[in-house]
Design an enzyme around this catalytic site. Structure first.
Site, PDB file in Angstrom:
ATOM      1  N   HIS A 104       0.887  -1.170   0.000  1.00 26.60           N
ATOM      2  CA  HIS A 104       0.000   0.000   0.000  1.00 26.60           C
ATOM      3  C   HIS A 104       0.926   1.221   0.000  1.00 26.60           C
ATOM      4  O   HIS A 104       1.983   1.196   0.627  1.00 26.60           O
ATOM      5  CB  HIS A 104      -0.836   0.113   1.276  1.00 26.60           C
ATOM      6  CG  HIS A 104      -1.742  -1.036   1.579  1.00 26.60           C
ATOM      7  ND1 HIS A 104      -1.319  -2.158   2.226  1.00 26.60           N
ATOM      8  CD2 HIS A 104      -3.074  -1.198   1.378  1.00 26.60           C
ATOM      9  CE1 HIS A 104      -2.351  -2.982   2.398  1.00 26.60           C
ATOM     10  NE2 HIS A 104      -3.422  -2.433   1.891  1.00 26.60           N
ATOM     11  N   ASP A 107       2.306   2.074   3.345  1.00 30.62           N
ATOM     12  CA  ASP A 107       3.220   1.112   3.992  1.00 30.62           C
ATOM     13  C   ASP A 107       4.664   1.521   3.777  1.00 30.62           C
ATOM     14  O   ASP A 107       5.515   1.315   4.641  1.00 30.62           O
ATOM     15  CB  ASP A 107       3.154  -0.287   3.328  1.00 30.62           C
ATOM     16  CG  ASP A 107       1.810  -0.932   3.367  1.00 30.62           C
ATOM     17  OD1 ASP A 107       1.012  -0.575   4.238  1.00 30.62           O
ATOM     18  OD2 ASP A 107       1.569  -1.819   2.504  1.00 30.62           O
ATOM     19  N   GLU A 235     -10.829  -7.103  -4.316  1.00 28.43           N
ATOM     20  CA  GLU A 235     -10.588  -8.111  -3.269  1.00 28.43           C
ATOM     21  C   GLU A 235     -11.796  -8.129  -2.332  1.00 28.43           C
ATOM     22  O   GLU A 235     -11.955  -7.246  -1.484  1.00 28.43           O
ATOM     23  CB  GLU A 235      -9.311  -7.760  -2.497  1.00 28.43           C
ATOM     24  CG  GLU A 235      -8.971  -8.797  -1.440  1.00 28.43           C
ATOM     25  CD  GLU A 235      -7.683  -8.500  -0.698  1.00 28.43           C
ATOM     26  OE1 GLU A 235      -6.728  -7.974  -1.313  1.00 28.43           O
ATOM     27  OE2 GLU A 235      -7.628  -8.778   0.512  1.00 28.43           O
ATOM     28  N   GLU A 271      -8.968 -13.790  -1.202  1.00 26.47           N
ATOM     29  CA  GLU A 271      -8.216 -14.052   0.030  1.00 26.47           C
ATOM     30  C   GLU A 271      -8.909 -15.162   0.817  1.00 26.47           C
ATOM     31  O   GLU A 271     -10.117 -15.099   1.067  1.00 26.47           O
ATOM     32  CB  GLU A 271      -8.124 -12.774   0.862  1.00 26.47           C
ATOM     33  CG  GLU A 271      -7.384 -13.001   2.176  1.00 26.47           C
ATOM     34  CD  GLU A 271      -6.885 -11.719   2.813  1.00 26.47           C
ATOM     35  OE1 GLU A 271      -6.512 -10.777   2.085  1.00 26.47           O
ATOM     36  OE2 GLU A 271      -6.866 -11.676   4.058  1.00 26.47           O
ATOM     37  N   HIS A 274     -10.910 -14.172   3.854  1.00 25.19           N
ATOM     38  CA  HIS A 274     -12.121 -13.413   3.501  1.00 25.19           C
ATOM     39  C   HIS A 274     -13.215 -14.364   3.018  1.00 25.19           C
ATOM     40  O   HIS A 274     -14.396 -14.160   3.282  1.00 25.19           O
ATOM     41  CB  HIS A 274     -11.818 -12.388   2.405  1.00 25.19           C
ATOM     42  CG  HIS A 274     -10.833 -11.337   2.824  1.00 25.19           C
ATOM     43  ND1 HIS A 274     -10.397 -10.354   1.968  1.00 25.19           N
ATOM     44  CD2 HIS A 274     -10.189 -11.118   3.994  1.00 25.19           C
ATOM     45  CE1 HIS A 274      -9.536  -9.567   2.599  1.00 25.19           C
ATOM     46  NE2 HIS A 274      -9.384 -10.016   3.830  1.00 25.19           N
ATOM     47  N   ASP A 299      -4.723 -13.831  -2.331  1.00 26.47           N
ATOM     48  CA  ASP A 299      -4.083 -13.410  -1.092  1.00 26.47           C
ATOM     49  C   ASP A 299      -4.048 -14.643  -0.202  1.00 26.47           C
ATOM     50  O   ASP A 299      -5.087 -15.111   0.300  1.00 26.47           O
ATOM     51  CB  ASP A 299      -4.831 -12.244  -0.428  1.00 26.47           C
ATOM     52  CG  ASP A 299      -4.203 -10.904  -0.806  1.00 26.47           C
ATOM     53  OD1 ASP A 299      -3.327 -10.887  -1.694  1.00 26.47           O
ATOM     54  OD2 ASP A 299      -4.572  -9.878  -0.203  1.00 26.47           O
ATOM     55  N   ASP A 310     -10.522 -11.762  10.977  1.00 20.18           N
ATOM     56  CA  ASP A 310      -9.491 -11.960   9.964  1.00 20.18           C
ATOM     57  C   ASP A 310      -8.141 -12.141  10.654  1.00 20.18           C
ATOM     58  O   ASP A 310      -7.436 -11.180  10.896  1.00 20.18           O
ATOM     59  CB  ASP A 310      -9.502 -10.695   9.083  1.00 20.18           C
ATOM     60  CG  ASP A 310      -8.838 -10.890   7.751  1.00 20.18           C
ATOM     61  OD1 ASP A 310      -8.628 -12.047   7.352  1.00 20.18           O
ATOM     62  OD2 ASP A 310      -8.544  -9.874   7.091  1.00 20.18           O
ATOM     63  N   ASP A 312      -5.513 -13.719   9.520  1.00 20.79           N
ATOM     64  CA  ASP A 312      -4.376 -13.606   8.579  1.00 20.79           C
ATOM     65  C   ASP A 312      -3.192 -14.485   8.952  1.00 20.79           C
ATOM     66  O   ASP A 312      -2.060 -14.000   9.091  1.00 20.79           O
ATOM     67  CB  ASP A 312      -3.909 -12.136   8.497  1.00 20.79           C
ATOM     68  CG  ASP A 312      -4.820 -11.286   7.637  1.00 20.79           C
ATOM     69  OD1 ASP A 312      -5.575 -11.833   6.819  1.00 20.79           O
ATOM     70  OD2 ASP A 312      -4.765 -10.049   7.780  1.00 20.79           O
ATOM     71  N   ASP A 342      -0.603 -12.569   2.248  1.00 18.02           N
ATOM     72  CA  ASP A 342      -1.257 -11.546   3.074  1.00 18.02           C
ATOM     73  C   ASP A 342      -1.478 -12.184   4.454  1.00 18.02           C
ATOM     74  O   ASP A 342      -2.601 -12.472   4.857  1.00 18.02           O
ATOM     75  CB  ASP A 342      -2.576 -11.105   2.429  1.00 18.02           C
ATOM     76  CG  ASP A 342      -3.140  -9.857   3.081  1.00 18.02           C
ATOM     77  OD1 ASP A 342      -2.558  -9.415   4.093  1.00 18.02           O
ATOM     78  OD2 ASP A 342      -4.147  -9.325   2.590  1.00 18.02           O
TER      79      ASP A 342
HETATM   80  C1  XUL Z   1      -7.446  -6.628   4.488  1.00 15.80           C
HETATM   81  C2  XUL Z   1      -6.648  -7.059   3.336  1.00 15.80           C
HETATM   82  C3  XUL Z   1      -5.799  -6.004   2.716  1.00 15.80           C
HETATM   83  C4  XUL Z   1      -5.748  -6.064   1.225  1.00 15.80           C
HETATM   84  C5  XUL Z   1      -5.014  -4.944   0.572  1.00 15.80           C
HETATM   85  O1  XUL Z   1      -8.174  -7.641   5.064  1.00 15.80           O
HETATM   86  O2  XUL Z   1      -6.642  -8.206   2.952  1.00 15.80           O
HETATM   87  O3  XUL Z   1      -4.531  -6.100   3.253  1.00 15.80           O
HETATM   88  O4  XUL Z   1      -5.161  -7.266   0.789  1.00 15.80           O
HETATM   89  O5  XUL Z   1      -5.539  -3.709   0.885  1.00 15.80           O
HETATM   90 CO    CO Z   2      -5.718  -9.188   1.371  1.00 10.57          CO
END
Ligand code: XUL
Ligand code: CO
Length: 442
Positions: A104, A107, A235, A271, A274, A299, A310, A312, A342
């Site tokens: 991003h 970042d 996404e 993702e 998600h 992702d 989430d 991750d 991610d």
């Molecule tokens: C948030 C997510 C983000 C996107 C990019 O849940 O997955 O990091 O991948 O904005």
């Molecule tokens: Co993501």
């Protein structure tokens, strides 16, 4: 470029040592140089490192601050700290043998007091990233804009009730598109951020969706005007941070894109976590996107089965990944997309080497799943089973149904005069589950 100081001095480039290796800092399944069907495994899998987790994640959660303190995070000038951090990041990308990275805008460069200052900071870091990309050969899978952290975006960016915020977000994405192009980014991602709502009591849902579509059309037009050729990706995520996110899942994303005439310009970045938050499996979301010809990128991560947010995490669930890979291979692969980790370290995983363990596990899991899925496809048993299950549509009235060359009257006549009652056939789920188990553990 002068030889930079090593930020991971005790870790050498990760080598492939094969499945029997006891070396925790070696690949067991991911041999980036292995040639399969004329392409290296590195080319097939197109792994990418997510800058926000790997180099901006500090382990903070709603109950406490960060736990992770990196040795390179020193100094007073935020731009020079950002440059040193980026040196560490590219050393990591090279040592973990990732061919791609993603970021991003916020970042990689500190946000300034004004948009102009933020843009100047970003330009400095883009110049640095360009040098590092050239020195290491690491490429940009995708860029994106952070339209969710700054308080100005608390009620959304493109769906904000205040047009001033919309305009600010437009200016930010304009710049993010320019820098993604400058670094040769192969895709550009729109994750919904805070594009959603907390309560309908204060929300005009229709207007917000119209505004989101207007924003995406402007992004498409701008990308075209500057000659950015990368693929645009949506996404989806059903909730978090807002209670209801507009890009809920792939199916609602397709409906949104088609409603607003945007479907030609977008594919999906799916993702895993998600998908599961939306009540779907990872494989389901891949299949829905692939069925629409809109599978773009992944992702790569996982949620926790027992938690509803989430998390991750790095994914080492070989069964889940093999099934996902089956669907990806069936769809013909990810094209310009890739597998972007991610995923973040758990809060107590505070050592720099934990970053290596995490990504080694993720890469090995995907590489193993890729190989297993290829074996399943080569064997052809699963495909043959599915083909046989639908074989009645291959000829006669079944074919006429698929080609829309029959109708209710004809089918009614057929059932009454010839076909009669259908003969039930087993779906054989348990047999198929055992078959998959044999591939995974045989
Ligand atoms: C948030 C997510 C983000 C996107 C990019 O849940 O997955 O990091 O991948 O904005
Ligand atoms: Co993501």
């Amino acid at each position: 470029m002068k030889k930079a100081k090593a930020h991971f001095p005790r870790i050498r480039t990760i080598a492939y040592e094969g499945p029997k290796s006891a070396n925790a800092l070696a690949f067991k399944h991911y041999n980036p140089d292995e040639v399969i069907d004329g392409r290296t495994l590195s080319d097939h899998l197109r792994f990418s490192i997510a800058y926000w987790h790997a180099f901006r994640g500090v382990g903070s959660d709603p109950f406490g601050p960060g736990t992770i303190v990196r040795p390179w995070e020193k100094g007073r000038d935020p731009v020079s700290i950002a440059k040193t951090r980026m040196d560490a990041a590219f050393e990591f990308f090279a040592k973990i043998r990732a061919p791609f990275w993603c970021f991003h805008d916020r970042d990689i460069a500190p946000e300034g007091r004004t948009l102009a200052e933020s843009n100047r900071n970003l330009d400095k870091l883009i110049a640095h990233a360009s040098d590092l990309q050239e020195a290491t050969g690491v490429k940009l899978l995708w860029g994106t804009a952070n339209l969710f952290s700054n308080p100005r975006y608390m009620c959304g960016a493109a769906t904000n009730p205040d047009a001033h915020v919309f305009a600010y977000a437009a200016a930010q994405v304009k710049k993010a598109l320019e820098v993604t192009k400058a670094l040769g980014g192969e895709n550009y991602v729109f994750w919904g951020g805070r594009e959603g709502y907390e309560t309908l009591l204060n929300t005009d849902l229709k207007r917000e969706q119209d505004h989101l579509a207007a924003f995406l059309h402007m992004a498409v037009d701008y990308a075209k005007s500057i000659g950015f050729k990368g693929q645009f990706l949506i996404e989806p995520k059903p909730k978090e941070p807002t209670k209801h996110q507009y890009d809920f899942d792939v199916a609602s994303g397709i409906a949104f894109l088609r409603t607003y005439g945007l479907d030609r310009h977008f594919k999906f970045n799916i993702e895993t976590n998600h998908a599961t938050l939306a009540g779907h499996s990872f494989q389901h979301e891949i299949e829905v996107a692939a069925a629409a010809g809109m599978l773009g990128s992944i992702d790569a991560n996982a949620g926790d089965e027992l938690l509803g947010w989430d998390t991750d995490q790095f994914n080492t669930n070989i069964r889940e990944l093999t099934l996902a890979m089956l669907s990806i291979l069936k769809a013909g692969g990810l094209g310009a997309g890739g597998f972007n980790f991610d995923a973040k370290l758990r809060r107590p995983s505070i050592d720099p080497e934990d970053l290596f363990f995490a990504h080694i596990g993720g890469m090995d899991a995907y590489a193993l799943a890729f190989k297993l899925a290829r074996r399943i496809r080569a064997d052809g048993k699963l495909d043959a089973f599915i083909a046989a299950r639908y074989a009645s549509y291959d000829t006669g009235y079944g074919r006429a149904i698929e080609r829309r060359r029959t109708n209710f009257r004809e089918l009614n006549r057929l059932v009454l005069s010839q076909l009669g009652e259908p003969k039930p056939r087993s779906g054989k789920q348990e047999y198929l589950e055992n078959l998959i188990m044999q591939y995974l553990h045989g």
